[in-house]
Design an enzyme around this catalytic site. Structure first.
Site, short mmCIF file in Angstrom:
data_model
loop_
_atom_site.label_atom_id
_atom_site.label_comp_id
_atom_site.label_asym_id
_atom_site.label_seq_id
_atom_site.Cartn_x
_atom_site.Cartn_y
_atom_site.Cartn_z
N GLU A 95 -9.21 26.05 22.79
CA GLU A 95 -10.34 25.60 21.88
C GLU A 95 -11.33 24.72 22.79
OE1 GLU A 95 -8.62 24.02 18.48
OE2 GLU A 95 -7.49 25.83 18.07
N GLU A 116 -4.58 28.13 16.30
CA GLU A 116 -3.49 27.81 17.14
C GLU A 116 -2.51 29.07 17.00
OE1 GLU A 116 -4.99 25.64 15.45
OE2 GLU A 116 -5.65 24.23 17.09
N ASP A 167 -0.15 17.44 18.57
CA ASP A 167 0.49 17.27 17.19
C ASP A 167 -0.06 18.60 16.72
OD1 ASP A 167 0.26 14.10 16.79
OD2 ASP A 167 -1.19 15.04 18.43
N HIS A 215 -2.49 12.42 15.48
CA HIS A 215 -3.16 12.77 16.98
C HIS A 215 -2.44 11.66 17.87
CE1 HIS A 215 -6.01 14.53 14.45
NE2 HIS A 215 -6.71 14.95 15.40
C1 LIG Z 1 -5.19 22.68 13.91
C2 LIG Z 1 -6.13 21.73 14.63
N1 LIG Z 1 -7.02 22.24 15.69
C3 LIG Z 1 -7.88 21.84 16.38
C4 LIG Z 1 -8.30 20.81 15.95
C5 LIG Z 1 -9.37 19.78 16.71
N2 LIG Z 1 -10.61 19.86 16.14
C6 LIG Z 1 -11.05 18.79 15.13
S1 LIG Z 1 -12.50 18.95 14.63
C7 LIG Z 1 -12.59 20.49 15.34
C8 LIG Z 1 -13.90 21.32 14.97
C9 LIG Z 1 -13.77 21.84 13.52
O1 LIG Z 1 -15.11 22.35 13.35
P1 LIG Z 1 -15.45 22.42 11.78
O2 LIG Z 1 -14.61 23.17 10.81
O3 LIG Z 1 -16.88 23.45 11.94
O4 LIG Z 1 -15.95 21.13 11.27
P2 LIG Z 1 -16.88 20.10 11.66
O5 LIG Z 1 -16.37 19.21 12.87
O6 LIG Z 1 -18.08 20.99 12.21
O7 LIG Z 1 -17.28 19.25 10.58
C10 LIG Z 1 -11.62 21.12 16.23
C11 LIG Z 1 -11.30 22.10 16.75
C12 LIG Z 1 -7.89 20.06 14.89
N3 LIG Z 1 -8.19 19.06 14.43
N4 LIG Z 1 -7.03 20.51 14.32
#
Ligand SMILES: Cc1ncc(C[n+]2csc(CCOP(=O)(O)OP(=O)(O)O)c2C)c(N)n1
Ligand SMILES: [Mg+2]
Lengths: 328, 324
Positions: free
Chosen positions: B30, B61, B86, B130
């Site tokens: 990602e 994932e 995590d 985290h």
């Molecule tokens: C399972 C998982 N993978 C990756 C992440 C890291 N991560 C945190 S926020 C995010 C983006 C999420 O995007 P979106 O659903 O559009 O929400 P926004 O942040 O734009 O509100 C990612 C990849 C995570 N928290 N959990």
């Protein structure tokens, strides 16, 4: 002005929506400043620019309803009525924070108002929302659960599992996708070919719609009808609310990936500014009323901040609390 | 080679060198592409190697790990990034049931040259979901190699070795170490070889990652008190270099393990059990394990600091092992 334009809301209710949005905006201004002073740890994800989604949606809920949201959840948790001071205290890691300093910015929860949690592993709360819906269905409480998540979340397995389950069991859940165009630094079109996310619900025969997420009354209306459907035991709905985050993904993100002019265009359509500008069209609302709301919101946030800052840190010897139901 | 670089740069260098050396190497995860990763540990690679070999995935994932596995048995040498360690919980099946067992279940028809990288560790205030050191989640799974680099040199050496390895390897990077500097050297220490990072005669201290650095500080303090610690960094916990540890205990007679994760079912307990079984007669005193408290990592600073072993707690633990 017609009743319809104001969604059937009276003066007090309309000013209340404005007040909540402004409080959230100012609250997060303070969070950012605290972050810069090193008083907020690790990271924080602001919802600035998106306030109309949680405020509009939660205003359509009834007592006993519940809400789940993400790490970008300050607005949603405050929109449920969680106190400003104890929310701020949580973000400061104080013992009197809503989660006793254990959770922090990404994990605000206040079960007393139905704010069931801010979930920081993407997608993890959609199945949880099914669980709150199942409990309501089994116990016949008539309550409904609203579940906020981002556009990027529609690509993880949990999204699909939860929508399918909610639909086949007709669970009383309203899935609200806050489409702010990006998941972290990736524009949605780079991670899914289905960029009209509301269409994804069709895979699960779930009704869905796209609304202007920066129009608090439009969000409220969409969630109100989805709520009515859920309460009538007709099943879940997915709403895609189009919105935009003013800040980067988290405090470490300068958002350099944005095309030029995009932020400026969305700033023209700021949910608070547009609503504040529209309200004086209402017969019973004046510019002064709007000003008074701004003033009251600022005072409320300032007072909350002062109290939260004055409260003590958790005592290290209490760190074993809250792990098990019975005290260790 | 003797220039000081950061741990983060060492990761980038290892990935870059392997992408350069072998066109079967690809990197997925990602925001690992143009954005360079949330920890900036893949910066510049997309520009250098292009979007076919360095690509962003959706937030998915299970798909990342499954794709890495499928690609690994189909001719590539893929590297998948799970951003925060995590989140390995989200794709646990793909790692422990699929990736770890594919070769075995096929009766050895193929190798699985897959690498996963994930950033773990606390002390930074990221809260319970985290901040974890999750390496112990995988200890129970034969078929996986588990690397825990503590220095830029090891971040480089172990990651390159992981990519060249014909078995699935997980490299756990530590978030609190990305900024530390050290000399970049590939001394050829393979996966499965521990390193004696400080020689001493009174007690063997085995520690990984952030705890290795804290143990070294504690050893420094104790030296002033006349206690001489031999500090060993196992570098990998599967396979585990028990020979180096047993040799050390053979001349110190005392063993202390220091780890950032809680004690239950951990590599620290495994080291102590192994020494108790294979080297009982070498021990002059009971071994000790200094670990995190058995509680989730809280957000609040006061609580997190008390939960994870500090230099003071480590020094005190070693002192009592000496006095035992
Ligand atoms: C399972 C998982 N993978 C990756 C992440 C890291 N991560 C945190 S926020 C995010 C983006 C999420 O995007 P979106 O659903 O559009 O929400 P926004 O942040 O734009 O509100 C990612 C990849 C995570 N928290 N959990
Ligand atoms: Mg988004």
């Amino acid at each position: 002005m017609s009743e319809a334009r104001w969604g059937g809301l009276d003066r007090e209710a309309l000013l209340g929506l404005l007040r909540q949005m402004i409080e959230i905006r100012l609250f997060e201004d303070e969070v950012m400043k605290l972050f810069q002073r090193n008083l907020v740890r690790a990271s924080t994800h602001l919802c600035q620019g998106q306030e109309a989604v949680p405020v509009g949606a939660c205003s359509a809920l009834e007592p006993g309803d519940t809400m789940t949201c993400t790490y970008r959840g300050h607005g949603a948790v405050l929109a449920m009525g969680t106190p400003l001071d104890r929310s701020m205290a949580e973000i400061l890691g104080k013992e009197r924070g809503v989660c006793a300093g254990r959770g922090g910015s990404m994990h605000l929860a206040d079960l007393t108002v139905g704010a069931m949690g801010s979930f920081a592993v993407v997608g993890s709360h959609l199945p949880f929302a099914c669980g709150t819906g199942l409990a309501a269905q089994v116990m016949g409480t008539g309550s409904v659960s609203v579940c906020f998540f981002g556009d990027g979340t529609t690509n993880i397995g949990a999204f699909h599992e939860a929508l399918n389950l909610a639909s086949v069991w007709k669970l009383p859940v309203v899935f609200v996708c806050e489409n702010n165009l990006y998941g972290e630094y990736s524009p949605i079109a780079s991670t899914t070919p289905v960029t009209e996310l509301w269409r994804r619900a069709a895979s699960y025969a779930m009704p869905s719609a796209r609304v202007d997420g920066n129009d608090v009354l439009a969000v409220r209306a969409a969630v109100a009808s989805a709520r009515a459907r859920a309460a009538a035991e007709e099943g879940p709905t997915m709403i895609e609310a189009m919105t935009y985050r003013h800040m980067g993904h988290s405090r470490s993100d300068p958002a350099a990936y944005r095309p030029e002019g995009e932020l400026e265009r969305w700033m023209q359509h700021d949910p608070i500014a547009t609503f504040a500008a529209a309200l004086p069209d209402h017969d019973a609302i004046s510019e002064d009323d709007v000003e008074a709301v701004r003033h009251a919101a600022a005072e409320a946030v300032a007072g909350a901040l002062e109290r939260a800052l004055s409260w003590p840190e958790p005592e290290p010897r209490h760190r074993f609390d809250h792990v098990w139901a019975a005290p260790a | 080679m003797s220039d000081a670089i950061t741990y983060r740069e060492a990761v980038i260098r290892a990935l870059g060198d392997e992408l350069e050396a072998d066109e079967r190497v690809v990197l997925i995860g990602e925001d690992v592409g143009a954005a360079g990763g949330v920890f900036k540990a893949t910066e510049g690679l997309h520009a250098r190697f292009g979007g076919v070999r360095v690509r962003d995935t959706p937030i998915a994932e299970q798909a990342i790990v499954g794709t890495v596995l499928g690609a690994a048995v189909s001719g590539l040498r893929p590297v998948g990034e799970i951003m925060f360690a995590d989140f390995a919980g989200v794709c646990y099946d793909q790692i422990v049931n699929q990736m770890a067992k594919y070769r075995f279940q096929s009766g050895g028809q193929t190798t699985v040259p897959a690498t996963l990288r994930m950033a773990g560790g606390g002390s930074l205030g990221f809260g319970a979901q985290h901040s974890q050191c999750v390496e112990n989640w995988f200890l129970q799974t034969p078929g996986l190699k588990l690397c825990l680099p503590a220095t830029p040199a090891d971040a480089y050496t172990l990651l390159r070795a992981a990519i060249r390895d014909d078995d699935p390897v997980i490299v756990f990077e530590h978030k609190a170490l990305y900024g530390i500097r050290g000399e970049l050297r590939d001394d050829g220490l393979p996966i499965g070889a521990a390193e004696v990072v400080r020689e001493g005669g009174d007690v063997t201290v085995v520690a990984t990652q952030l705890m290795r650095h804290r143990a070294m500080e504690a050893a420094e303090q104790l030296a002033a008190e006349g206690v001489s610690c031999e500090v060993i960094d196992p570098r990998t916990i599967a396979p585990l270099d028990t020979a180096t540890i047993l040799t050390s205990v053979g001349h110190t007679g005392r063993l202390v393990c220091v780890q950032e994760a809680p004690a239950a079912g951990s590599w620290g307990q495994a080291v102590i059990a192994t020494v108790a079984v294979a080297g009982f007669e070498l021990l002059d005193a009971q071994p000790a394990l200094i670990a995190a408290d058995p509680i989730p990592v809280a957000y609040a600073r006061t609580l997190e600091e008390a939960t994870l072993p500090s230099v003071e707690r480590i020094a005190a633990g070693i002192r009592s092992a000496i006095d035992a």
